[in-house]
Design a protein around this motif. Structure first.
Motif: not given
Length: 186
Positions: A2, A64, A67-70, A180-183
């Motif tokens: 992140f 993943f 769950q996350f904004a990859v 959004d949190p980025v992964l």
């Protein structure tokens, strides 16, 4: 990985490592590492058989993605098999990052500096700490650096993955913050 943002100025690593189930005990003895403890604590996953199963890696990445904004996934083109194509088919942006001194020196230097400045947060993951303690870098005559598996004291794959993530992240530093949190996955 992140990216740092206004709420957290540190790079945050969410490490998921994988090892073949049939060889885990032998690897633990050979590597002098508490693999069984790490498996029990959830820091290390296994897949059936005696080699890494690319389908399990794909499933982990897709989880993943749920769950996350990859943003992107970095892969080493060497020995990745069909994984890059499969992940692209799953809708991910996959970037091949060759494991060369030229490609990896800048992210290696940036990552090392951030570790020394306390700007890397691996969530207290003992496997990641062990891998970081194993790293030995190769240096060329232009002061480029890159971790080398041949000279390192043990496994360093999660560190290499973090460097891939760092490489991808720096490719888009000028894009500004995201909502959004980025992964970034490597």
């Amino acid at each position: 990985m992140f990216l740092p943002d206004e709420t957290c100025p540190r790079w945050r690593l969410l490490c998921q490592a994988l090892t073949p189930e049939e060889t885990v005990e032998a690897r633990a003895l050979r590597d002098h590492a508490p693999y069984l403890e790490w498996i029990k604590a959830g820091h290390l996953r296994t897949n059936p058989g005696n080699r890494i199963d690319q389908d399990v890696v794909r499933d982990m990445v897709c989880a993943f993605g749920d769950q996350f904004a990859v943003q992107q996934i970095g892969v080493d083109p060497w020995n990745a098999g069909n994984l890059a194509k499969d992940l692209s088919d799953d809708g991910f942006e996959v970037i091949e990052v060759p494991q060369t001194m030229q490609q990896m020196s800048a992210p290696s230097k940036d990552f090392e500096a951030d570790v020394l400045d306390g700007l890397i947060d691996a969530g207290g993951n003992p496997l990641m700490l062990w891998c970081a303690s194993n790293v030995v870098v190769q240096r060329d005559n232009k002061d480029n650096i890159y971790p080398t598996k041949k000279k390192s004291r043990g496994r360093i794959d999660p560190i290499i993955a973090a460097l891939l993530g760092r490489k991808l992240a720096t490719m888009h530093e000028d894009d500004g913050p995201v909502e959004d949190p980025v992964l970034v996955i490597a």
